[in-house]
Design a protein around this motif. Structure first.
Motif, PDB file in Angstrom:
ATOM      1  N   SER A  53      59.755  -5.471   6.684  1.00 24.97           N
ATOM      2  CA  SER A  53      60.110  -6.707   7.381  1.00 24.97           C
ATOM      3  C   SER A  53      61.137  -6.727   8.200  1.00 24.97           C
ATOM      4  O   SER A  53      61.461  -8.049   8.599  1.00 24.97           O
ATOM      5  CB  SER A  53      59.722  -8.035   6.726  1.00 24.97           C
ATOM      6  OG  SER A  53      60.242  -7.517   5.377  1.00 24.97           O
ATOM      7  N   GLY A  54      62.117  -6.643   7.753  1.00 27.01           N
ATOM      8  CA  GLY A  54      63.580  -6.540   7.967  1.00 27.01           C
ATOM      9  C   GLY A  54      63.871  -6.218   9.749  1.00 27.01           C
ATOM     10  O   GLY A  54      64.937  -6.768   9.922  1.00 27.01           O
ATOM     11  N   GLY A  55      63.234  -5.371   9.797  1.00 32.95           N
ATOM     12  CA  GLY A  55      62.938  -4.788  12.073  1.00 32.95           C
ATOM     13  C   GLY A  55      63.466  -3.323  11.375  1.00 32.95           C
ATOM     14  O   GLY A  55      63.791  -2.606  12.522  1.00 32.95           O
ATOM     15  N   ILE A  56      64.122  -2.952  10.748  1.00 32.70           N
ATOM     16  CA  ILE A  56      64.541  -0.942  10.047  1.00 32.70           C
ATOM     17  C   ILE A  56      63.008  -0.403  11.043  1.00 32.70           C
ATOM     18  O   ILE A  56      62.041  -0.840  10.491  1.00 32.70           O
ATOM     19  CB  ILE A  56      64.677  -1.570   9.201  1.00 32.70           C
ATOM     20  CG1 ILE A  56      66.574  -1.746   8.847  1.00 32.70           C
ATOM     21  CG2 ILE A  56      65.904   0.367   9.150  1.00 32.70           C
ATOM     22  CD1 ILE A  56      66.817  -1.907   7.151  1.00 32.70           C
ATOM     23  N   THR A  57      63.773   0.788  11.852  1.00 27.89           N
ATOM     24  CA  THR A  57      62.097   1.359  12.190  1.00 27.89           C
ATOM     25  C   THR A  57      62.722   2.507  12.121  1.00 27.89           C
ATOM     26  O   THR A  57      63.877   3.021  11.678  1.00 27.89           O
ATOM     27  CB  THR A  57      61.796   1.088  13.768  1.00 27.89           C
ATOM     28  OG1 THR A  57      63.342   1.348  14.226  1.00 27.89           O
ATOM     29  CG2 THR A  57      61.869   0.015  13.873  1.00 27.89           C
ATOM     30  N   ASN A  58      61.570   3.405  11.420  1.00 28.20           N
ATOM     31  CA  ASN A  58      61.840   4.487  11.347  1.00 28.20           C
ATOM     32  C   ASN A  58      60.617   5.858  12.419  1.00 28.20           C
ATOM     33  O   ASN A  58      59.723   5.061  12.603  1.00 28.20           O
ATOM     34  CB  ASN A  58      61.752   4.979  10.281  1.00 28.20           C
ATOM     35  CG  ASN A  58      61.451   6.668   9.858  1.00 28.20           C
ATOM     36  OD1 ASN A  58      62.450   7.145   9.455  1.00 28.20           O
ATOM     37  ND2 ASN A  58      60.546   7.049   9.131  1.00 28.20           N
ATOM     38  N   TYR A  59      61.347   6.732  12.950  1.00 23.36           N
ATOM     39  CA  TYR A  59      60.304   7.367  14.241  1.00 23.36           C
ATOM     40  C   TYR A  59      59.985   9.239  13.228  1.00 23.36           C
ATOM     41  O   TYR A  59      61.199   9.090  12.627  1.00 23.36           O
ATOM     42  CB  TYR A  59      60.800   7.239  15.318  1.00 23.36           C
ATOM     43  CG  TYR A  59      60.775   6.001  15.712  1.00 23.36           C
ATOM     44  CD1 TYR A  59      62.083   5.174  15.910  1.00 23.36           C
ATOM     45  CD2 TYR A  59      59.654   5.776  16.889  1.00 23.36           C
ATOM     46  CE1 TYR A  59      61.830   4.044  16.221  1.00 23.36           C
ATOM     47  CE2 TYR A  59      59.694   4.385  17.059  1.00 23.36           C
ATOM     48  CZ  TYR A  59      61.057   3.415  16.891  1.00 23.36           C
ATOM     49  OH  TYR A  59      60.906   2.125  17.647  1.00 23.36           O
TER      50      TYR A  59
END
Length: 112
Positions: A53-59
């Motif tokens: 929800s805070g916008g942190i992404t993981n790929y």
């Protein structure tokens, strides 16, 4: 409960782009984590990208620099922009939320 519906899959040539979208049946504002998974024939389902929800992404390493995940809490949607597609990206792509809710999947085929 939340229902998730994916759209945007299809057939694309190597090097091409696609945008997948996942529409939720209710507000996703309260959903902490959402993501995209994929499953290729004969392989296990794997995480492609996730966003909190805070916008942190993981790929996944295999898609870093090519795919971009984003969420729009106002529109209740989760998107996956896929560029420089490769044949090995061919799979059914699933939207998920909080590890509990899953969409029905959308087919992505990368082939010439």
């Amino acid at each position: 409960q939340v229902q998730l519906v994916e759209s945007g899959g299809g057939l694309v040539q190597p090097g091409g782009s696609l945008r997948l979208s996942c529409a939720a049946s209710r507000s996703i504002f309260s959903l902490y984590a959402m993501g995209w998974y994929r499953q290729a024939p004969g392989k296990q389902r794997e995480l492609v990208a996730a966003i909190i929800s805070g916008g942190i992404t993981n790929y996944a390493d295999s898609v870093k620099g090519r795919f971009t995940i984003s969420r729009d809490n106002a529109k209740n949607t989760l998107d996956l922009r896929m560029n420089s597609l490769k044949p090995e990206d061919t799979a059914v792509y699933y939207c998920e939320a909080e590890g509990r809710y899953w969409g029905q999947g959308t087919q992505v085929t990368v082939s010439s």
